[in-house]
Design an enzyme around this catalytic site. Structure first.
Site, short mmCIF file in Angstrom:
data_model
loop_
_atom_site.label_atom_id
_atom_site.label_comp_id
_atom_site.label_asym_id
_atom_site.label_seq_id
_atom_site.Cartn_x
_atom_site.Cartn_y
_atom_site.Cartn_z
N ARG A 97 0.85 -1.18 0.00
CA ARG A 97 0.00 0.00 0.00
C ARG A 97 0.89 1.23 0.00
O ARG A 97 1.98 1.23 0.57
CB ARG A 97 -0.92 0.02 1.22
CG ARG A 97 -1.90 -1.16 1.27
CD ARG A 97 -2.87 -1.02 2.43
NE ARG A 97 -3.74 -2.18 2.56
CZ ARG A 97 -4.87 -2.34 1.89
NH1 ARG A 97 -5.25 -1.41 1.02
NH2 ARG A 97 -5.61 -3.41 2.07
N GLY A 98 0.40 2.31 -0.63
CA GLY A 98 1.18 3.53 -0.67
C GLY A 98 2.37 3.41 -1.60
O GLY A 98 2.40 2.60 -2.52
N GLY B 110 -7.38 -1.62 -6.42
CA GLY B 110 -8.66 -1.02 -6.07
C GLY B 110 -8.76 0.44 -6.45
O GLY B 110 -7.97 0.94 -7.25
N ASP B 111 -9.70 1.15 -5.83
CA ASP B 111 -9.96 2.53 -6.23
C ASP B 111 -8.75 3.43 -5.98
O ASP B 111 -8.44 4.29 -6.79
CB ASP B 111 -11.21 3.08 -5.54
CG ASP B 111 -11.15 2.97 -4.02
OD1 ASP B 111 -10.21 2.33 -3.51
OD2 ASP B 111 -12.04 3.53 -3.36
N THR C 63 -5.60 2.49 -6.03
CA THR C 63 -4.62 2.13 -7.06
C THR C 63 -5.01 2.73 -8.40
O THR C 63 -4.15 3.20 -9.17
CB THR C 63 -4.52 0.60 -7.18
OG1 THR C 63 -4.14 0.07 -5.92
CG2 THR C 63 -3.52 0.20 -8.23
N ASP D 172 -14.27 -6.45 -1.86
CA ASP D 172 -15.53 -5.95 -1.29
C ASP D 172 -16.59 -5.65 -2.34
O ASP D 172 -17.73 -5.34 -1.99
CB ASP D 172 -15.28 -4.66 -0.49
CG ASP D 172 -14.44 -4.90 0.75
OD1 ASP D 172 -14.28 -6.07 1.13
OD2 ASP D 172 -13.94 -3.92 1.34
N ARG E 24 -15.42 -3.04 4.32
CA ARG E 24 -15.07 -1.82 5.07
C ARG E 24 -16.17 -0.77 4.97
O ARG E 24 -16.59 -0.19 5.96
CB ARG E 24 -13.75 -1.27 4.52
CG ARG E 24 -13.28 0.00 5.19
CD ARG E 24 -12.00 0.49 4.54
NE ARG E 24 -10.91 -0.45 4.73
CZ ARG E 24 -10.09 -0.42 5.77
NH1 ARG E 24 -10.24 0.49 6.71
NH2 ARG E 24 -9.12 -1.30 5.87
N GLU F 262 -17.07 -5.98 8.39
CA GLU F 262 -16.06 -5.34 9.23
C GLU F 262 -16.32 -3.85 9.47
O GLU F 262 -15.85 -3.30 10.47
CB GLU F 262 -14.66 -5.52 8.62
CG GLU F 262 -14.51 -4.86 7.24
CD GLU F 262 -13.11 -5.05 6.68
OE1 GLU F 262 -12.15 -5.06 7.48
OE2 GLU F 262 -12.97 -5.18 5.45
#
Length: 551
Positions: free
Chosen positions: A220-221, A245-246, A248, A276, A321, A375
């Site tokens: 990530r990041g 994902g969004d 990225t 998700d 999430r 979650e």
């Protein structure tokens, strides 16, 4: 089987994107080459260094969406093309026309005018609405096979099917377009400037679809736009395939903007990934079906534990999430779940109609209860009791374990306040689900996504992501899949089916339900009005404010 030379091929109209639609005053065919210091060049705004641009570089402001209006309220939200900023590029015959595997296909080239409607359920007087360019092979391509130097990068969390996408990108490029130079970027976006690469061939990736995770590694990041594009330029890479994902996809959009600003002949294609299923516009994201299927094992285990004892309670926490799709579909598929809690549907614990009252009712009637919780559900309740505000490297809020918190609260309530003997089992299969390989359905889906991305990049399209829209694969502007998150609509029939299956209360005040329905109807009306005026279509679950493609 007869060779391709012995089979007569139908003639197809040559596709030329420079003539696919005319330029108008309001909708120019080519983007302006002007630069503006006002636009942002990175999705990270914490510092100029993290934004990734040198101080001497002007920042492009070419994020204006390519909107093409037509008759009857028709709107095409087109994707960028290399000729938008590099005119007079040569074209080449598509190698697929000589591929024996495709010689039996009746029409293997997509018509230049084919588009895919975003909304297919309409009224007789409705405008035609928003459309996206249909994906698929074109008769002319903008890259010769020998000149292609492609790279693949995976970012964000793990998801079933990642290795399948990697495999099909490599095999598709090699088998369909005879591309030999393909690099895998290790460790997410950081891998570009850390110079970690893996040469990828069909032999290397042959069996990776049978394993979970990603052979390239992920993180990530680590997004530094200038360093990433410098690496792309230095290595001579001209096709970039980004899986994530969004967040990225936002990063891919920024990379595309910098590549266009530098005038490089580099196609950037995104393949959306989120377990998700919270990416908008597309029908679903890969890995979702596998996740729902694997979640059944945890739910079945919770059900066995709960019904085997007196006053048994099984609690299962699933991914979700901000969106409760996995929890909702797993509940519907199981039929053993008595209560499903998702982020989109607030709930409360105590008082008439609360969760505690419902649990006690089911225990008295059935002797057991199974609860599935996403979650991100009950985040407000959790924040009130355990205040904590931290973020991960991608900027996502770090969530506390709502399943553990709920389990402890249920135990305290029934054992201390209600003086009831209960047996509660809590199951969290999150990382077990993320780590599995894709199932049969997802493996086929991943193949279609990979091939769509390859066909688009070879045809010169760039700055796009791929995915099915109403069953037809299309090229979608980055801004449309990053502008919001797809969420469960709790005033929709699918959620009503779940409530009917579990017999749980909605935990919503009737006035609140009426308010949500009114808001949805209002947004639908405003969206249709915008389409009539030729503006961007805004889905019923999104904000009614029109969006642009600025990053």
């Amino acid at each position: 089987m007869a060779s391709s030379a012995s089979i007569s091929r139908p003639r197809f109209r040559c596709f030329d994107p420079t003539n696919s639609y005319p330029a108008t005053a309001d909708h120019p065919r080519y983007f302006s080459s002007a630069v503006s210091p006002s636009s942002s060049s990175s999705f990270s705004s914490s510092s100029p260094r993290e934004n990734g641009f040198r101080d001497t570089m002007a920042i492009s402001n070419n994020s204006e969406p390519k909107i093409v209006p037509g008759e009857g309220g028709y709107v095409l939200e087109d994707v960028p093309h290399l000729v938008d900023y590099i005119p007079d590029l040569p074209t080449y015959p598509n190698p697929l026309q000589d591929n024996p595997s495709y010689s039996v296909v009746k029409q293997y080239f997509v018509n230049a005018d084919d588009t895919v409607a975003q909304k297919i359920v309409v009224h007789k007087d409705s405008p035609r609405g928003t459309h996206f360019r249909r994906s698929g092979p074109r008769q002319k391509v903008y890259f010769e096979s020998d000149e292609v130097h492609a790279c693949i990068v995976t970012c964000g969390g793990l998801c079933p099917g990642l290795n399948t996408v990697i495999r099909e990108l490599v095999c598709g490029l090699n088998h369909m377009y005879h591309v030999k130079r393909i690099l895998g970027i290790e460790g997410g976006y950081r891998g570009f400037y850390a110079r970690n690469t893996i040469p990828l061939t069909p032999k290397v990736v042959n069996d990776i679809h049978k394993r979970g995770g990603t052979i390239l590694g992920t993180s990530r990041g680590g997004h530094d736009t200038s360093k990433i594009v410098d690496s792309i330029q230095d290595r001579g890479i001209n096709q970039v395939y980004v899986i994530g994902g969004d967040g990225t996809q936002r990063g891919a959009a920024v990379i595309f903007e910098e590549i266009r600003r530098r005038g490089l002949k580099v196609a950037v294609a995104g393949i959306p990934k989120t377990i998700d299923n919270d990416i908008p516009v597309i029908d679903k994201s890969f890995g979702f079906d596998s996740a729902v299927e694997e979640a059944q094992r945890a739910i079945n285990a919770a059900h066995v534990e709960a019904e085997s004892v007196e006053n048994g309670i099984g609690v299962v926490k699933l991914m979700g999430r901000y969106s409760g799709f996995i929890a909702m579909y797993a509940t519907l598929a199981s039929r053993d779940v008595d209560c499903c809690l998702i982020p989109e549907s607030p709930f409360y614990l105590e008082g008439p109609g609360g969760l505690y009252e419902y649990i006690e009712k089911r225990l008295k009637e059935d002797g057991h209860i199974v609860i599935v919780i996403a979650e991100g559900a009950g985040d407000v309740l959790l924040s009130e009791s355990l205040p904590k505000d931290e973020q991960d490297a991608s900027g996502n809020k770090l969530l506390q374990d709502v399943g553990l918190w709920l389990s402890q609260n249920i135990k305290d309530h029934f054992s201390k306040r209600r003086k009831m003997n209960i047996t509660l089992k809590y199951i969290d299969p999150t990382y077990m689900i993320r780590a599995i390989p894709g199932n049969a359905s997802d493996n086929v889906y991943c193949t279609l996504l990979a091939h769509s991305a390859i066909h688009g990049a070879m045809a010169g399209y760039t700055g796009f992501t791929v995915g099915p829209v109403n069953g037809r694969h299309a090229y979608i502007p980055f801004c449309r899949v990053t502008e919001r998150q797809n969420k469960v609509v709790i005033t929709d029939r699918m959620w009503a089916r779940l409530l009917s299956s579990t017999n749980q209360p909605s935990f919503l005040d009737p006035k609140e339900v009426a308010k949500k329905v009114a808001e949805t109807n209002k947004e639908d009306t405003e969206a249709e009005a915008q389409l009539i005026d030729g503006e961007n279509h805004v889905e019923a679950t999104a904000s009614s404010d029109p969006k642009d493609c600025s990053v």
